[in-house]
Write a protein that holds these residues in place. Structure first.
Motif, short mmCIF file in Angstrom:
data_model
loop_
_atom_site.label_atom_id
_atom_site.label_comp_id
_atom_site.label_asym_id
_atom_site.label_seq_id
_atom_site.Cartn_x
_atom_site.Cartn_y
_atom_site.Cartn_z
N VAL A 157 20.23 -21.89 20.93
CA VAL A 157 21.12 -22.96 20.48
C VAL A 157 20.87 -24.28 21.20
CG1 VAL A 157 23.54 -23.67 20.34
CG2 VAL A 157 22.90 -21.31 19.81
N VAL A 158 20.65 -24.21 22.50
CA VAL A 158 20.47 -25.44 23.29
C VAL A 158 19.25 -26.21 22.78
CG1 VAL A 158 19.95 -26.36 25.58
CG2 VAL A 158 21.57 -24.47 25.33
N GLY A 159 19.45 -27.51 22.54
CA GLY A 159 18.37 -28.37 22.04
C GLY A 159 18.40 -28.54 20.54
N MET A 160 19.24 -27.77 19.85
CA MET A 160 19.34 -27.87 18.39
C MET A 160 20.26 -29.03 18.00
SD MET A 160 17.57 -25.17 17.17
CE MET A 160 18.19 -24.13 15.86
N ARG A 161 20.15 -29.44 16.73
CA ARG A 161 21.01 -30.49 16.19
C ARG A 161 22.09 -29.88 15.29
NH1 ARG A 161 20.69 -35.73 18.37
NH2 ARG A 161 18.52 -36.10 18.98
N VAL A 162 23.26 -30.49 15.32
CA VAL A 162 24.39 -29.99 14.54
C VAL A 162 24.29 -30.48 13.09
CG1 VAL A 162 26.90 -29.94 14.32
CG2 VAL A 162 25.84 -29.96 16.60
N ARG A 163 24.37 -29.55 12.15
CA ARG A 163 24.35 -29.88 10.72
C ARG A 163 25.76 -29.99 10.14
NH1 ARG A 163 21.16 -25.76 7.31
NH2 ARG A 163 21.72 -27.29 5.72
N ARG A 164 26.65 -29.12 10.65
CA ARG A 164 28.04 -29.10 10.18
C ARG A 164 28.94 -29.05 11.41
NH1 ARG A 164 28.47 -24.34 5.83
NH2 ARG A 164 30.60 -25.18 5.73
N PRO A 165 30.08 -29.72 11.37
CA PRO A 165 30.96 -29.77 12.55
C PRO A 165 31.39 -28.38 13.01
CG PRO A 165 31.65 -31.36 10.88
CD PRO A 165 30.63 -30.49 10.23
N VAL A 166 31.46 -28.23 14.32
CA VAL A 166 31.93 -26.98 14.93
C VAL A 166 33.07 -27.33 15.88
CG1 VAL A 166 31.31 -24.95 16.29
CG2 VAL A 166 29.58 -26.04 14.84
N ARG A 167 34.23 -26.74 15.68
CA ARG A 167 35.36 -27.07 16.55
C ARG A 167 35.23 -26.36 17.89
NH1 ARG A 167 38.83 -22.87 16.80
NH2 ARG A 167 38.74 -21.31 15.14
N ALA A 168 35.85 -26.93 18.90
CA ALA A 168 35.83 -26.33 20.23
C ALA A 168 36.47 -24.94 20.19
CB ALA A 168 36.58 -27.22 21.22
N GLY A 169 35.81 -23.97 20.80
CA GLY A 169 36.33 -22.61 20.84
C GLY A 169 35.85 -21.73 19.70
N ALA A 170 35.16 -22.32 18.71
CA ALA A 170 34.65 -21.53 17.57
C ALA A 170 33.24 -21.06 17.86
CB ALA A 170 34.68 -22.37 16.30
N TYR A 171 32.86 -19.92 17.27
CA TYR A 171 31.48 -19.48 17.46
C TYR A 171 30.55 -20.28 16.55
CZ TYR A 171 33.03 -16.16 13.77
OH TYR A 171 33.57 -15.57 12.66
N VAL A 172 29.33 -20.47 17.03
CA VAL A 172 28.35 -21.29 16.33
C VAL A 172 27.59 -20.43 15.31
CG1 VAL A 172 26.34 -22.80 16.57
CG2 VAL A 172 28.09 -22.73 18.37
N LYS A 173 27.67 -20.81 14.04
CA LYS A 173 26.97 -20.07 13.00
C LYS A 173 25.57 -20.66 12.80
CE LYS A 173 31.08 -18.74 10.37
NZ LYS A 173 31.74 -18.77 9.03
N ARG A 174 24.67 -19.82 12.32
CA ARG A 174 23.27 -20.23 12.18
C ARG A 174 23.08 -21.38 11.20
NH1 ARG A 174 19.60 -17.20 14.73
NH2 ARG A 174 20.34 -15.25 15.67
N ASP A 175 23.87 -21.40 10.12
CA ASP A 175 23.67 -22.47 9.15
C ASP A 175 24.41 -23.75 9.53
OD1 ASP A 175 26.15 -21.36 8.76
OD2 ASP A 175 26.06 -21.38 6.58
#
Length: 240
Positions: A157-175
């Motif tokens: 995950v580190v170094g990747m760019r965000v495509r869709r907003p992720v709220r604090a405390g939520a798990y990060v989905k691949r898409d």
């Protein structure tokens, strides 16, 4: 007096016998409950996630003499019927066996909760944010979907760019994230067509953004539209 004592002993015997008879099915139900719960939790479909079983309903055993039928069983098989979703009640068929012979079959229902160690956002991640080491952490989370495409390693995950907003405390989905963009719409790019020892290089203009591994559309100097896979150098590899 002797008749009175005899009456008391008779009553005590009947009550004790009734209590034992009532306790036996209860003990059997507890044993069945434990075995079915263990089988559900160990099912391979959960992968490396852990599962908790709740609201297991074995009331079907109370009808048609099935409690008696399953006494002495030495194995039970569980077959899930329909889709299984975390938090939702699902149905399964239980097959009770003794010496590999079927004693009876009953339907049961239950709910499951699925937990897994996944990558979680420590702050709100906005579109185009670059994820740093301090933005995410590994945390045990309850999954709402068995097929949730989540990350289990921070390195992914580190170094990747965000495509869709992720709220604090939520798990990060691949898409929701993607690799760093190497090709941007309008950029002049090198198109590489390679076959064996033969390699042809030409120029084109990208018609969309791209990152390593993604396929983007480009227009060559001659006006031809080609589709190429972005490599680590930011070039487009096309089929020869």
């Amino acid at each position: 007096m002797i008749k009175f004592l005899s009456f008391i002993l008779t009553v005590l015997f009947v009550v004790s016998g009734a209590s034992y008879a009532a306790a036996a099915p209860s003990a059997a139900s507890d044993l069945i409950y434990d075995k079915v719960t263990a089988l559900v939790k160990s099912d391979s479909r959960w992968g490396d996630a852990s599962v908790e079983v709740s609201d297991l309903d074995l009331s079907a055993l109370d009808s048609g003499g099935k409690q008696v039928a399953v006494r002495g069983f030495d194995a039970v098989k569980v077959r899930f019927l329909g889709q299984v979703r975390p938090g939702k009640r699902f149905t399964m068929r239980l097959v009770f066996l003794k010496d590999d012979k079927v004693l009876t079959k009953v339907l049961a229902t239950a709910r499951i909760s699925v937990f897994k160690d996944v990558v979680v956002a420590m702050r709100s991640l906005r579109i185009r944010d670059k994820i740093g080491a301090g933005d995410v952490r590994i945390e045990r989370m309850q999954l709402r979907d068995l097929d949730a495409a989540v990350f289990v390693s921070l390195d992914d995950v580190v170094g990747m760019r965000v495509r869709r907003p992720v709220r604090a405390g939520a798990y990060v989905k691949r898409d929701y994230i993607q690799p760093e963009t190497l090709v941007r719409r309008g950029d002049k790019v090198i198109v590489v067509a390679e076959s064996g020892i033969l390699k042809i290089r030409s120029r084109a203009r990208a018609l969309e953004d791209g990152y390593p591994g993604s396929v983007v559309e480009a227009r060559t100097v001659g006006g031809k539209i080609v589709f190429g896979t972005v490599n680590e150098k930011g070039e487009l590899a096309v089929a020869f």
